[in-house]
Design an enzyme around this catalytic site. Structure first.
Site, PDB file in Angstrom:
ATOM      1  N   CYS A  57       0.855  -1.184   0.000  1.00 25.46           N
ATOM      2  CA  CYS A  57       0.000   0.000   0.000  1.00 25.46           C
ATOM      3  C   CYS A  57       0.896   1.242   0.000  1.00 25.46           C
ATOM      4  O   CYS A  57       1.848   1.318   0.782  1.00 25.46           O
ATOM      5  CB  CYS A  57      -0.901  -0.003   1.235  1.00 25.46           C
ATOM      6  SG  CYS A  57      -1.855   1.522   1.435  1.00 25.46           S
ATOM      7  N   ASP A  64      -0.464  -5.867   0.174  1.00 23.92           N
ATOM      8  CA  ASP A  64      -1.705  -6.186  -0.522  1.00 23.92           C
ATOM      9  C   ASP A  64      -1.452  -7.478  -1.286  1.00 23.92           C
ATOM     10  O   ASP A  64      -0.430  -7.612  -1.959  1.00 23.92           O
ATOM     11  CB  ASP A  64      -2.096  -5.077  -1.504  1.00 23.92           C
ATOM     12  CG  ASP A  64      -2.578  -3.821  -0.799  1.00 23.92           C
ATOM     13  OD1 ASP A  64      -3.304  -3.954   0.204  1.00 23.92           O
ATOM     14  OD2 ASP A  64      -2.241  -2.716  -1.255  1.00 23.92           O
TER      15      ASP A  64
END
Length: 167
Positions: A57, A64
């Site tokens: 992120c 992620d």
């Protein structure tokens, strides 16, 4: 008896080198390699799924995770799968939003291959109770009308099939 493939591989630099490590410098179209499509007269779909995709992120630095699936109808070129894997590995320490990643993968593949059609699906694992799925697609500009109709019919047919990559 050994037979010789009709595939043209002389320009590939990554496949067969034993190189498995993540490339330095982040994702770039320069990491991708292509080989000639032996069947450019026939619209057919190639689907590549990368179920172990990870990135970071850009705000929190948290990982992620998800599945990136690329579906495309090649024109003159096909992406070489090992170079695609290394390209995907390059996102591991790359900070970017999921929406940006999905669209950048589409644009990089379009720049490399100039496919008749390409769709990138980013199916990201839930974080903070929110699941994000991003779909980006594009058709090749300037195809002759007959080819365009055939490609669009192939895409319609492909999209009506059950998705083997969806978790």
């Amino acid at each position: 008896m050994t037979t010789r493939s009709q595939d043209q591989t002389r320009d590939l630099k990554v496949l067969g080198t034993g190189r498995l490590t993540s490339p330095e410098g982040g994702p770039s179209v320069a990491l991708l390699e292509a080989f000639p499509n032996c069947f450019p007269q026939r619209p057919y779909v190639i689907s590549i799924s990368f179920p172990e995709f990870t990135s970071l992120c850009p705000v929190t630095g948290q990982p992620d995770c998800g599945t990136i699936t690329v579906e495309y109808i090649p024109d003159e070129l096909c992406v070489e799968s090992k170079s695609f894997k290394l390209y995907m590995f390059a996102f591991r320490n790359h900070q970017s939003f999921m929406e940006t990643i999905t669209n950048n993968v589409l644009e990089d593949l379009r720049a490399l291959l100039n496919p008749c059609w390409c769709r990138v699906k980013g199916l990201f694992a839930p974080r903070g109770g929110t699941r994000i799925h991003v779909f980006a697609e594009a058709f090749k500009d300037g195809m002759p009308e007959e080819q365009s109709a055939l490609v669009r019919e192939t895409v319609r047919s492909w999209k009506s099939e059950p998705d083997p990559h969806r978790p």
